[in-house]
Write an enzyme that holds these catalytic residues in place. Structure first.
Site, PDB file in Angstrom:
ATOM      1  N   CYS A 119      22.538  42.772  67.056  1.00 32.17           N
ATOM      2  CA  CYS A 119      24.073  43.515  67.239  1.00 32.17           C
ATOM      3  C   CYS A 119      23.325  45.027  66.803  1.00 32.17           C
ATOM      4  O   CYS A 119      22.130  45.309  66.206  1.00 32.17           O
ATOM      5  CB  CYS A 119      24.870  43.116  66.310  1.00 32.17           C
ATOM      6  SG  CYS A 119      25.790  44.199  65.540  1.00 32.17           S
TER       7      CYS A 119
ATOM      8  N   CYS B  28      23.067  46.399  59.060  1.00 31.97           N
ATOM      9  CA  CYS B  28      23.922  45.867  58.247  1.00 31.97           C
ATOM     10  C   CYS B  28      22.367  44.758  56.937  1.00 31.97           C
ATOM     11  O   CYS B  28      22.241  44.406  57.284  1.00 31.97           O
ATOM     12  CB  CYS B  28      24.905  44.306  58.141  1.00 31.97           C
ATOM     13  SG  CYS B  28      26.558  45.567  59.535  1.00 31.97           S
TER      14      CYS B  28
ATOM     15  N   CYS C 254      21.938  41.640  57.126  1.00 33.26           N
ATOM     16  CA  CYS C 254      22.744  40.458  58.202  1.00 33.26           C
ATOM     17  C   CYS C 254      21.244  40.400  59.247  1.00 33.26           C
ATOM     18  O   CYS C 254      20.578  41.201  60.045  1.00 33.26           O
ATOM     19  CB  CYS C 254      23.916  41.190  59.377  1.00 33.26           C
ATOM     20  SG  CYS C 254      23.950  40.178  60.824  1.00 33.26           S
TER      21      CYS C 254
ATOM     22  N   CYS D 123      37.173  29.697  62.926  1.00 30.29           N
ATOM     23  CA  CYS D 123      37.109  30.594  63.178  1.00 30.29           C
ATOM     24  C   CYS D 123      35.194  31.265  64.168  1.00 30.29           C
ATOM     25  O   CYS D 123      34.813  30.858  64.029  1.00 30.29           O
ATOM     26  CB  CYS D 123      35.979  31.339  61.842  1.00 30.29           C
ATOM     27  SG  CYS D 123      37.267  30.951  60.375  1.00 30.29           S
TER      28      CYS D 123
ATOM     29  N   CYS E 152      40.995  31.966  63.615  1.00 28.64           N
ATOM     30  CA  CYS E 152      40.760  33.864  63.382  1.00 28.64           C
ATOM     31  C   CYS E 152      39.500  33.955  63.852  1.00 28.64           C
ATOM     32  O   CYS E 152      38.504  33.389  64.721  1.00 28.64           O
ATOM     33  CB  CYS E 152      40.066  33.200  61.932  1.00 28.64           C
ATOM     34  SG  CYS E 152      38.974  34.745  60.763  1.00 28.64           S
TER      35      CYS E 152
ATOM     36  N   CYS F 127      41.795  38.351  56.085  1.00 29.66           N
ATOM     37  CA  CYS F 127      40.683  38.050  55.966  1.00 29.66           C
ATOM     38  C   CYS F 127      39.213  38.941  55.674  1.00 29.66           C
ATOM     39  O   CYS F 127      39.358  39.868  56.789  1.00 29.66           O
ATOM     40  CB  CYS F 127      40.555  36.242  56.615  1.00 29.66           C
ATOM     41  SG  CYS F 127      39.041  36.275  55.394  1.00 29.66           S
TER      42      CYS F 127
ATOM     43  N   ARG G  72      37.316  31.973  49.841  1.00 29.35           N
ATOM     44  CA  ARG G  72      36.749  31.396  49.890  1.00 29.35           C
ATOM     45  C   ARG G  72      35.642  30.900  49.167  1.00 29.35           C
ATOM     46  O   ARG G  72      35.335  32.916  49.642  1.00 29.35           O
ATOM     47  CB  ARG G  72      36.760  31.215  51.790  1.00 29.35           C
ATOM     48  CG  ARG G  72      36.213  30.804  52.641  1.00 29.35           C
ATOM     49  CD  ARG G  72      36.269  31.362  53.989  1.00 29.35           C
ATOM     50  NE  ARG G  72      37.027  31.628  54.785  1.00 29.35           N
ATOM     51  CZ  ARG G  72      37.753  31.419  54.683  1.00 29.35           C
ATOM     52  NH1 ARG G  72      37.579  29.437  54.769  1.00 29.35           N
ATOM     53  NH2 ARG G  72      39.125  32.270  55.455  1.00 29.35           N
TER      54      ARG G  72
END
Ligand code: SAM
Ligand code: DTB
Ligand code: SF4
Length: 343
Positions: free
Chosen positions: A70, A74, A77, A114, A145, A205, A277
């Site tokens: 990616c 972040c 991550c 998801c 999702c 979400c 969650r």
């Protein structure tokens, strides 16, 4: 017990027992955090029982449909290309592979599937394949999702048309701390995608991560920011940072587990009708702490031995924990928004 502390607690109760629709100030959420633990649990459990079956937990399965590489930065991550974490890059899966994973998840009892992709945002060609995945998973009778990063105008509508139920897009932390964690985009860009998701008629979400070295005030600000969204998200994942070697946040001070439970309770009290969650970080969490999270109002988990790239408790282990706690899987259609959609 001295009368001053009783009066102080009564004042805190008055300040924090506001209507669910009123705006939550950061001070009010911080006052919740500061309650004696037992009082906070009682408040959260009381709110929880007003809106949900307290012994039912929604089960979502998670699949990484495109892994690693990616371009974003972040700090938490393992999938950012610039972090050297040992995650192997994988291109977008085929619809058949995704369908097979969804079937297996359904057989184990998951009701929502998801699909997560390590993108800054989806290219149009990729979005079309994801739309096919959504249609196929929907065909199994599961809720769907997706979490694909930032969306361009029109993309949320295409996902909705394919039958997507929820779009996950976390604000991750309070606005004032966001720039310490991510520099390749702003939180306003996240909010823009969330607006598009909402406008397309998708359920939202949206949650965050704690344990990233933030203060309690920042955690309270994250919860207040989520609770003040209008309408507030239908599903609120609270992630405890999974520390992965090679990410900048590896080595961050580990959060006191009771502070994590308090965060769940604050989410429950401020967002009474949302599914809260208990997300990443469960594998590292003792079962006693997970039980406290359920007591604090968590009523959704990721189910199955993998999150996106890191581990999660095995389904059999969770089934045994549910048995010991007298918990059961929430039936499909038992969420407040599903009930609302039937009206
Ligand atoms: N790339 C898309 C995005 O960022 O929205 C979708 C996938 S991204 C991995 C989904 C969410 O996973 C992030 O917003 C973050 O909240 C969570 N996450 C990622 N790494 C994590 C970690 N190490 N610990 C806890 N949560 C994490
Ligand atoms: C969310 O809030 N947490 C999930 C899901 N939404 C996509 C992701 C957790 C990822 C944990 C790190 C990993 O497994 O790569
Ligand atoms: Fe990319 Fe999402 Fe990971 Fe950020 S959280 S690096 S956007 S996969």
């Amino acid at each position: 017990m001295d009368s001053t502390s009783v009066n102080e607690r009564a004042a805190v109760r008055a300040d924090t027992s506001r209507a669910a629709t009123a705006a939550w100030s950061v001070d009010a959420v911080e006052a919740l955090y500061a309650l004696p633990f037992n009082d906070l649990m009682h408040r959260a459990q009381t709110v929880h029982r007003e809106h949900f079956d307290a012994n039912a937990v929604q089960l979502s399965a998670l699949l990484s449909i495109k892994t690693g590489g990616c371009p974003e930065d972040c700090g938490y991550c393992p999938q950012a290309a610039r972090h050297h974490t040992g995650v192997e890059n994988e291109s977008l899966l085929s619809v058949d592979d995704v369908l097979a994973a969804a079937r297996a998840a359904r057989a184990k009892g998951a009701t929502r599937f998801c699909m997560g992709a390590a993108w800054r945002g989806p290219k149009q060609r990729d979005l079309e394949r994801v739309a096919d995945m959504v249609k196929a998973v929907r065909g199994l009778g599961m809720e769907t999702c997706a979490t694909l990063g930032m969306l361009k105008p029109g993309q949320a509508g295409q996902l909705k048309a394919a039958g997507l139920d929820y779009y996950n897009h976390n604000i991750d932390t309070a606005g004032e701390f966001y720039g310490e964690i991510v520099t390749t985009r702003t939180q306003d860009q996240r909010l823009d995608t969330l607006e598009q998701v909402r406008d397309a008629g998708l359920h939202v979400c949206c949650g965050g991560i704690v344990g990233m070295g933030e203060t309690r005030r920042t955690r309270a600000a994250l919860i207040a920011q989520l609770a003040n969204m209008d309408p507030c998200p239908e599903s609120v994942p609270i992630n405890n940072l999974v520390q992965v070697e090679g990410t900048p946040l590896h080595g961050a001070e580990v959060l006191d587990p009771f502070e994590f439970v308090r965060t769940i309770a604050c989410a429950r009290i401020t967002m009474p009708t949302a599914l809260v969650r208990l997300s990443a970080g469960r594998q590292e969490m003792p079962e006693g702490i997970q039980a406290l999270c359920f007591l604090a109002g968590a009523n959704s988990i990721f189910y199955g031995e993998k999150l996106l790239t890191t581990g999660n408790p095995e389904a059999e282990k969770d089934a045994a924990l549910f048995e010991r706690l007298g918990l059961r899987a929430m039936e499909l259609g038992a969420t407040p928004e599903a009930a609302h959609a039937r009206r």
